[in-house]
Design an enzyme around this catalytic site. Structure first.
Site, PDB file in Angstrom:
ATOM      1  NE  ARG A 258       5.969  17.489   2.907  1.00 35.75           N
ATOM      2  CZ  ARG A 258       4.836  17.119   2.328  1.00 35.75           C
ATOM      3  NH1 ARG A 258       3.691  17.653   2.729  1.00 35.75           N
ATOM      4  NH2 ARG A 258       4.827  16.228   1.348  1.00 35.75           N
TER       5      ARG A 258
ATOM      6  CG  HIS B  92       1.529  12.274   7.039  1.00 34.13           C
ATOM      7  ND1 HIS B  92       0.948  13.513   7.111  1.00 34.13           N
ATOM      8  CD2 HIS B  92       1.299  11.832   5.767  1.00 34.13           C
ATOM      9  CE1 HIS B  92       0.393  13.809   5.951  1.00 34.13           C
ATOM     10  NE2 HIS B  92       0.593  12.816   5.113  1.00 34.13           N
TER      11      HIS B  92
ATOM     12  CG  HIS C  96      -4.040  11.188   3.537  1.00 27.71           C
ATOM     13  ND1 HIS C  96      -4.400  11.463   2.236  1.00 27.71           N
ATOM     14  CD2 HIS C  96      -2.828  11.773   3.725  1.00 27.71           C
ATOM     15  CE1 HIS C  96      -3.438  12.166   1.669  1.00 27.71           C
ATOM     16  NE2 HIS C  96      -2.479  12.383   2.551  1.00 27.71           N
TER      17      HIS C  96
ATOM     18  CE1 TYR D 169      -5.343  11.907  -2.526  1.00 26.89           C
ATOM     19  CE2 TYR D 169      -5.185  10.239  -0.796  1.00 26.89           C
ATOM     20  CZ  TYR D 169      -4.595  11.217  -1.593  1.00 26.89           C
ATOM     21  OH  TYR D 169      -3.262  11.482  -1.453  1.00 26.89           O
TER      22      TYR D 169
ATOM     23  CG  ASP E 118      -0.210  19.078  -1.221  1.00 26.60           C
ATOM     24  OD1 ASP E 118      -0.969  18.699  -0.304  1.00 26.60           O
ATOM     25  OD2 ASP E 118       0.917  18.608  -1.415  1.00 26.60           O
TER      26      ASP E 118
ATOM     27  CD  GLU F 118      -4.807  15.158   3.972  1.00 25.66           C
ATOM     28  OE1 GLU F 118      -3.916  14.885   4.798  1.00 25.66           O
ATOM     29  OE2 GLU F 118      -4.555  15.501   2.798  1.00 25.66           O
TER      30      GLU F 118
END
Length: 344
Positions: free
Chosen positions: A70, A96, A170, A172, A242, A305
């Protein structure tokens, strides 16, 4: 190396590379993203078609940019000039690099193959002014699978004007191969002693806080369940992790992170030339999407990331994401898989 191309729906293609050990890597031109990685089981989160990504979650596995994370209020100063990036109506910040971004572009691609490794090379152009960012930016994302079970992501960019550039992938991971299981029993190790605390709206405070002695201290490696059970304020704020973690060393020859499956049979080692890793433990609660016909568990995956920490456009201590005109940028991250016999 074996290479198979097939239709992925909506005009997109799925390209699968398989090495001699049976490890496969599947990527698509929708967002230059990773779709699948594994050998006997699936090790990353993903969907079965391009349509599912577009309808359920466009960020999972995607190449992200121009700027990962952000930007507060979407405003940044570059060479003395104030720029305004497009913002999310929900929180007023740029996310992003603006939506739709790299994650929904249809990238052009070529394939390279040799005895030692195979690559899919995706390219796209972000035009001058897209989402408020200056410069015509040409981006290449190269996904490589080696015979040593390494998935390598090489990202390059060049702009005809000074701009901001902070790309990432990104991805996972869930090393159980079962999306209905959380990653709580995975063991995580990080080469990091500092992280970036966040405000409630996920914007960094600008502080580099020590992880030592906190729930975010992974220097010795521990199960993620310990974090989820803790009362650490930053964990409670997001029901998990996060956050950007600043790496003590950023060198491809030195591990940045390690993740071990609950049964001890699968280990992932991450190495990068970038200065931080944003760790997100898929804190979706009951809003997690369905994958492969099953409901994704809360904390059903973990991201690595690699990037310069979000907030670098205003906090110089975080690093620099300024890309000078006509000067190429390149970054490499490697994800290495190791398979071990089942523990007795």
């Amino acid at each position: 190396m074996q290479i198979i191309e097939k239709d992925f729906g909506n005009g997109y293609q799925l390209i699968t590379l398989t090495n001699d050990a049976g490890v496969h890597l599947s990527v698509t031109d929708l967002g230059a993203r990773i779709v699948s990685l594994g050998r006997d089981k699936e090790l990353v989160l993903g969907f079965d078609s391009a349509t599912e990504y577009l309808e359920k979650d466009v960020f999972i596995g995607a190449s992200i940019g121009r700027t990962a994370g952000r930007i507060e209020n979407g405003r940044f100063v570059l060479d003395g000039k104030v720029h305004q990036a497009t913002t999310d109506p929900g929180n007023g910040h740029s996310l992003h690099g603006g939506l739709p971004g790299f994650e929904t572009k249809k990238w052009t691609y070529t394939i390279e193959n040799s005895d030692d490794e195979a690559s899919v090379i995706f390219t796209t152009i972000s035009p001058d002014g897209e989402h408020g960012f200056p410069g015509n930016l040409t981006v290449e994302v190269r996904h490589t699978l080696t015979q040593e079970n390494i998935w390598r992501v090489t990202t390059t960019g060049i702009s005809d004007q000074p701009t901001l550039f902070n790309p990432t992938n990104h991805v996972y991971f869930n090393l159980t191969g079962d999306v209905t299981q959380s990653i709580a029993e995975h063991k995580l190790w990080l080469n990091s002693t500092a992280f970036a605390p966040l405000r409630q709206d996920s914007i960094p405070t600008g502080e580099k806080a020590s992880t030592v002695g906190t729930a975010f201290d992974f220097q010795k490696g521990k199960k993620l369940a310990e974090v989820f059970a803790s009362d650490f304020d930053q964990k409670k704020q997001f029901d998990g992790i996060d956050h950007p973690f600043f790496l003590d060393e950023n060198d491809l020859a030195i591990p940045a992170a390690k993740l071990l499956s609950p049964d001890g049979t699968t280990e992932l080692t991450v190495a990068t030339d970038l200065s931080s890793i944003v760790i997100f433990t898929a804190n979706f609660g009951t809003d997690a999407p369905e994958m492969h016909g099953k409901q994704l568990a809360n904390h059903g995956g973990i991201t690595f990331e690699t990037q310069t920490a979000p907030g670098a456009e205003q906090y110089t201590d975080f690093g620099s994401i300024r890309l000078a005109a006509n000067e190429p940028f390149e970054t490499i991250t490697e994800y290495k898989l190791a398979f071990k016999p089942t523990a007795n």
